[in-house]
Design an enzyme around this catalytic site. Structure first.
Site, short mmCIF file in Angstrom:
data_model
loop_
_atom_site.label_atom_id
_atom_site.label_comp_id
_atom_site.label_asym_id
_atom_site.label_seq_id
_atom_site.Cartn_x
_atom_site.Cartn_y
_atom_site.Cartn_z
N ASP A 679 0.84 -1.20 0.00
CA ASP A 679 0.00 0.00 0.00
C ASP A 679 0.88 1.26 0.00
OD1 ASP A 679 -2.60 1.24 0.20
OD2 ASP A 679 -1.91 1.89 2.18
N LYS A 683 1.50 4.40 -2.83
CA LYS A 683 1.44 5.84 -2.54
C LYS A 683 2.70 6.55 -3.03
CE LYS A 683 -1.68 5.30 1.37
NZ LYS A 683 -1.77 5.17 2.82
#
Ligand code: ADP
Ligand code: ASP
Ligand code: MG
Length: 818
Positions: A679, A683
């Site tokens: 994750d 980003k």
């Protein structure tokens, strides 16, 4: 003298005719001499045309249709006149229908409907309605007299649109009125040639009749009674926010009606204007309302324009070729050819290069126009001076009109900018030299959106509105709706902004309501009126609705929904989302969305993709736009990992920290989804792209944080067991950090176009050393922020802050509106 005219909408039913009679009684009781013009009952003219065409085509069903029209008139007699006095009226009306039947039989036998016969057939509409209303007035003891305008309005034989011989007509009207004092009930729309052959004055021509009589009789006022509150800023059927124009000049009214404001028939303005007789447009169904005054005085100066009108169905003819440049007389020949063939041109636009001329005509004439023009320019086409004569159908013209445009600059700028922001392509444009009118030709599909958007900008510029379509009404979407609800009074009061929730969808149900879903009952409404969710159908409907200032808000983390972003942006609908999927896929897709948004002049905003509501993406975009160069980005971008490493310390077992984080709801159901680093990798990938690095997902290097045994554990419970057994491993990491007088931080870095995600030790000099709870932190080293980096820090997760970040993105679109 006062001349009143009641349109088809006012004499369409027994109830409305009763209303008309009251208005007339009131006017007469004031002692003023009055004359009144009536149209056919609403829809009757169209019906008569249809019947005539059916008869000419040999379709015998015309007869049944005729009976329906007859029965409508009989019912009107029954509703208006006392039983005892009905018979003479029935006889008169029956006589007219017998005459009409004979004519139609003739048409059906010879299978031909000439313009002349059609005029005669249409004339029955006004003759029938006026006879009935005259009798109804007499029935109420008014001194009324039927006046067949064919005796007085003298015209040439241009059937369908006859021109009036004013000297003769005026004389006949004056002679007639000198002979009688009774209330003259005049048939609108019709006249006759010197030979007594029936003609009509063009569709909508009853207004003209009123103006002809008003001018001949030097009336003080001509009142046009219809079903709307006067002349309005736009057609109220198409623009719900339209409002009445209190006063308007003849020239403006002429321009508006010429371009489609059906409420007055354009030629009607001329006789009134010539004698400076004021015209009032009034509402039969709202008699107390003042309506619109048309006079020599212009509209008040409150708005830059007076009104907007449109002609919905047009064809655009384009003639182009390099041989047209500098050749005198091409346009003269062009327009002579059209006029010789009775094809009237509504709007002309020529590029200054003279390379092309385009103009709009009635689509019914399109094929004919092409044939006659190709014939007229045969030689030029053969020689290649003219390349092509093309016709584009399904276009509309919108005209903005107003005397005020002469004085204020920037009106066309505002017009073009609002169309641009709504992704509406302008096919051609023309400005009258009077500067009273600017017209644009657009695709018919965009008409309603364009009219409403233009109206919003010029007349409601104080209040703007955004139309929101929200998918995903779970934690983030639900919180967003709550924020919208509690903020809407402030926004409309202080920011003059209305957030209209038009669409909502969760995984089960979806609801689309163009007039808006109340933000305080959205749950009930979605439950009660929602239909089974289909995202493709939802998206399709948004595009079909084609509302101005539309924003699609995706509050899901769904992989399929993002496939629609491109289609939405392409349809000029802005997209706002916390969903990272679109931006962290292939670079080409990211780039495509960015480009589409730019080309369509709409926004694609995703501030909450990274660090929830923290201003991270906006900061990058601001620095990029102002020319700064990024040297390095370091960031802690996972609230979960931030919490875990802020809590992990001596005497605490790593497994316990993770367990606690899970219990508090900080982690995904399987904490490895956070601990794997993917994750965070997504980003930093997005941030890299924002600073201009065309990176692909696999290029982000993740150094695993968990030992292999933990990663491989088959279940979450097994994973925790492995964590327990790996306690030494984590304790070692901690000890090493302490030895360096540092702390453990899970950091994403973009340095020299390389992105990495790894566990690092930072000491007290590092800005990430002091971090608490689940905060996110990003540090930007740029050419301008070289010595001390620019740091953004704060809560980077949670429904409240994420929703407010989404809200802020939506608000930033509103400030971009015209
Ligand atoms: P009537 O039968 O009374 O002659 P029309 O149907 O000819 O009435 O004209 C009235 C209609 O004109 C209204 O119902 C409205 O929809 C339409 N219209 C178009 N533009 C405008 C405008 N700018 N202001 C008012 N009405 C308009
Ligand atoms: N009845 C005619 C028409 O429908 C004239 C009018 O209504 O003004 O065109
Ligand atoms: Mg009309």
């Amino acid at each position: 003298m006062k001349v009143l005219k009641f349109g088809g909408t006012s004499v369409g039913s027994v109830d409305s005719i009763k209303q008309v009679i009251q208005i007339l009684e009131k006017s007469i009781s004031k002692g003023e001499r009055t004359a009144v013009v009536f149209s056919a009952m609403g829809g009757a003219t169209n019906r008569l045309i249809e019947i005539g065409r059916m008869a000419a085509a040999g379709n015998q069903e015309y007869f049944e249709l005729l009976k329906v029209v007859e029965e409508r008139h009989f019912a009107t007699i029954r509703g208006l006149i006392n039983v005892k006095q009905q018979s003479s009226t029935f006889a008169a009306i029956k006589g007219l229908f017998n005459e009409l039947e004979d004519i139609l039989r003739g048409v059906s036998l010879i299978r031909e409907l000439t313009d002349r016969t059609l005029d005669l057939i249409m004339s029955f509409g006004e003759r029938l309605s006026t006879v009935i209303i005259t009798e109804a007035l007499k029935n109420r003891n008014l001194k009324a007299e039927f006046c067949d305008a064919r005796q007085l309005v003298r015209t040439n034989a241009h059937f369908g649109m006859a021109e009036v011989d004013f000297p003769v007509t005026n004389r006949l009207i004056l002679e007639h009125f000198a002979k009688t004092s009774a209330l003259q009930c005049i048939t609108g729309f019709i006249g006759a040639t010197p030979e007594g052959i029936t003609t009509t004055l063009g569709r909508g021509g009853s207004d003209y009749t009123a103006s002809i009589f008003g001018a001949a009789l030097d009336a003080q006022v001509i009142e046009i009674w219809s079903d709307v509150d006067g002349m309005m800023t736009a057609d109220p059927r198409k623009v719900p926010n339209a409002f009445t124009i209190p006063s308007i000049s003849y020239a403006e009214a002429m321009e508006l009606s010429h371009f489609g404001a059906k409420v007055i028939y354009p030629p009607s303005l001329q006789p009134a204007f010539a004698k400076s007789i004021p015209l009032k447009v009034l509402n039969t169904f709202n008699t107390d309302f003042e309506g619109t005054l048309v006079s020599r005085a212009a509209n008040s100066k409150e708005y830059a324009i007076t009104g907007i009108s449109s002609i919905d169905d047009m064809a655009l003819v384009n003639i182009q070729g390099s041989g047209m440049i500098g050749v005198a007389g091409i346009s003269a020949r062009l327009f002579t050819t059209l006029s010789d063939n009775n094809i009237s041109v509504i709007l002309i636009s020529q590029a200054s290069s003279e390379h092309s001329i385009c103009f709009t005509i009635d689509p019914r004439n399109a094929e004919r126009a092409q044939v006659v023009l190709e014939k007229a320019f045969e030689t030029e086409m053969a020689m290649g001076d003219i390349d092509s004569i093309t016709i584009e159908k399904n276009v509309s013209i919108i005209a903005i009109v107003g005397e005020g445009m002469r004085k204020s600059s920037g009106v066309s700028g505002r017009l073009f900018s609002v169309l641009g922001k709504n992704g509406i392509n302008i096919i051609a444009t023309a400005q009258g030299s009077s500067e009273l009118n600017i017209s644009v030709v657009i695709s018919k599909n965009d008409l309603s959106k364009a009219l409403n958007a233009i109206h919003g900008v010029f007349f409601l510029s104080e209040t703007r509105s955004l139309n929101l379509f929200i998918v995903g009404v779970g934690l983030i979407g639900g919180t967003l709706l709550e924020q919208v609800r509690s903020q809407s009074a402030f926004l409309s009061g202080e920011r003059l902004l209305k957030l209209n929730i038009v669409g909502l969808s969760n995984t089960r149900k979806m609801l689309l309501e163009p007039s808006g879903i109340a933000p305080d009952h959205w749950r009930d409404e979605l439950d009660a009126h929602g239909v089974k969710t289909s995202i493709p159908a939802f998206v399709q409907r948004i595009i079909e609705l084609n509302l101005p200032n539309s924003v699609f808000v995706d509050c899901t983390s769904d992989k399929d929904i993002v496939r629609h972003y491109g289609t939405l942006l392409d349809a000029s609908i802005s997209v706002v989302t916390p969903n990272k999927v679109a931006n962290s896929g292939r670079y080409a897709e990211y780039q495509r969305l960015q480009r589409t948004a730019l080309q369509r002049g709409v926004k694609f905003l995703y501030e909450t993709n990274v660090g929830a509501g923290l201003p991270i993406i906006n900061t990058i975009q601001g620095l990029m736009d102002s020319g700064d160069k990024f040297i390095k980005i370091e960031a802690i971008l996972s609230g979960t990992l931030s919490y875990i490493f802020n809590t992990f310390g001596p005497q605490v077992r790593f497994a316990d920290v993770v367990r606690e984080a899970k219990a508090k709801g900080y982690t995904e159901p399987d904490p490895r989804d956070d601990l794997s680093g993917t994750d965070v990798a997504r980003k930093i990938l997005i941030l890299a792209r924002e600073v201009g690095v065309p990176m692909e997902p696999e290029e982000v290097k993740i150094t695993p944080l968990l030992p292999e045994n933990c990663l491989q554990a088959p279940t979450v419970e097994a994973f925790f067991a492995e964590l327990e057994s790996s306690n030494d491993y984590f304790e070692n990491l901690l000890n090493e950090a302490e030895a360096q007088q540092g702390v453990l931080r899970y950091i994403a870095t973009l340095d020299n176009n390389h992105a990495t995600v790894q566990l690092r030790v930072v000491d007290a000099r590092h800005p990430f050393y002091n971090l608490s709870g689940s905060d996110n932190i990003v540090s930007f080293t740029t050419e301008r922020y070289k010595d001390r980096p620019l740091v953004v820090k704060g809560p980077g997760a949670g429904a409240e802050v994420t929703a407010s970040g989404v809200f802020a993105d939506i608000m930033s679109i509103s400030s971009y509106l015209g």
